[in-house]
Design an enzyme around this catalytic site. Structure first.
Site, short mmCIF file in Angstrom:
data_model
loop_
_atom_site.label_atom_id
_atom_site.label_comp_id
_atom_site.label_asym_id
_atom_site.label_seq_id
_atom_site.Cartn_x
_atom_site.Cartn_y
_atom_site.Cartn_z
N SER A 91 0.78 -1.06 0.03
CA SER A 91 -0.08 -0.08 -0.01
C SER A 91 0.98 1.24 -0.12
CB SER A 91 -0.95 -0.01 1.24
OG SER A 91 -2.11 0.97 1.09
N LYS A 143 -21.97 17.58 7.23
CA LYS A 143 -20.98 17.90 7.86
C LYS A 143 -20.47 16.63 8.93
CE LYS A 143 -17.50 20.18 9.70
NZ LYS A 143 -16.46 20.47 8.82
#
Length: 276
Positions: A91, A143
């Site tokens: 990764s 949000k």
């Protein structure tokens, strides 16, 4: 070069890739590695810089920043970069590894995992059982997306997936740019799978099998000096990153320890993905 000997600076990049960190939780980030990288490339007589990587990944942003600093200095100082993989460069760890002009691995190293992952927990049933009411107040309807204490929404997951695909494509483009024609045409290459170093060589993810000392001695002679680049030592002999200091066991330090325990669990999860 000293008395005919070739000096090759060595940087060891080991650990999960995360922003922040400190003496209680050493991690890889641009802040913690920039000084080492710049110091290694400042040795003008060195024909190359050797980088030892052992990382299961982490932040794609920090991985790319480290990668870019290595490549920028390699171009500026006109030095070859040789990357040596220890247990794993997967990764984000592999993203840093492709900064090398050559990547050398052990046959049993783990490489690849070219993908993006996000993980969390859902606690909606738990807070019901213990009688806790979740209260969130926001300005902006999105949000509080993916709040672990609220039921998951399909549109939030779709938004996250779109973001992941964008980050994944950036990673793919970097690998293709650096590895080019060396890469084999394999449908699994960019699916997030990982392989042994031996298989990674077949796929074109790495260039050779070997270890640092043997490769550098074969390339630069038996008298080659491997100069390990380390961070400066602070109080009590602790190695400090850029801007780090030790001020005693204060409430701030206690908070850092507690935060470090949580982050240590996250780091442990990264390593365990690869059986380490």
């Amino acid at each position: 070069m000293r008395g005919g000997e070739v000096i090759v600076p060595v940087i060891r990049l080991q650990g999960a890739i995360m922003s922040g960190g400190g003496q209680f939780r050493p991690t890889l980030s641009l802040a913690t590695t920039a000084g080492l990288i710049e110091k290694a490339f400042s040795i003008t007589s060195a024909p190359a810089v050797a980088i030892s990587i052992n990382s299961p990944g982490g932040s794609p942003v920090q991985a790319r920043l480290i990668y870019k600093r290595i490549r920028d200095l390699a171009a500026e100082k006109n030095k070859k970069v040789l990357v040596f993989v220890e247990d794993v460069a997967a990764s984000g760890g592999y993203m840093i590894a492709i900064a090398g002009d050559e990547i050398i691995v052990d046959p049993s190293s783990i490489v690849g995992s070219i993908g993006v992952v996000s993980s969390s927990f859902g606690f909606t049933e738990l807070i019901k059982k213990i009688g806790v009411e979740r209260r969130v107040y926001t300005a902006g309807e999105n949000k509080a997306t993916l709040d672990p204490f609220k039921p998951e929404k399909k549109e939030d997951v779709e938004r996250l997936k779109k973001l992941q695909l964008e980050v994944h494509q950036t990673f793919i483009d970097m690998v293709k740019d650096r590895r080019g024609a060396k890469l084999k045409d394999d449908p699994d290459l960019f699916t997030g799978l990982f392989w042994s170093g031996k298989k990674g060589l077949e796929l074109g993810l790495v260039d050779a099998l070997g270890d640092m000392r043997t490769v550098l001695r074969d390339r630069y002679g038996a008298k080659v000096e491997l100069k390990l680049i380390t961070a400066p030592r602070g109080l009590f002999g602790r190695r400090l990153g850029l801007g780090s200091s030790f001020t005693g066991f204060t409430p701030e330090v206690a908070g850092a320890v507690a935060s470090g325990l949580v982050d240590a669990a996250e780091e442990r999860a990264l390593w365990s993905r690869f059986g380490l």
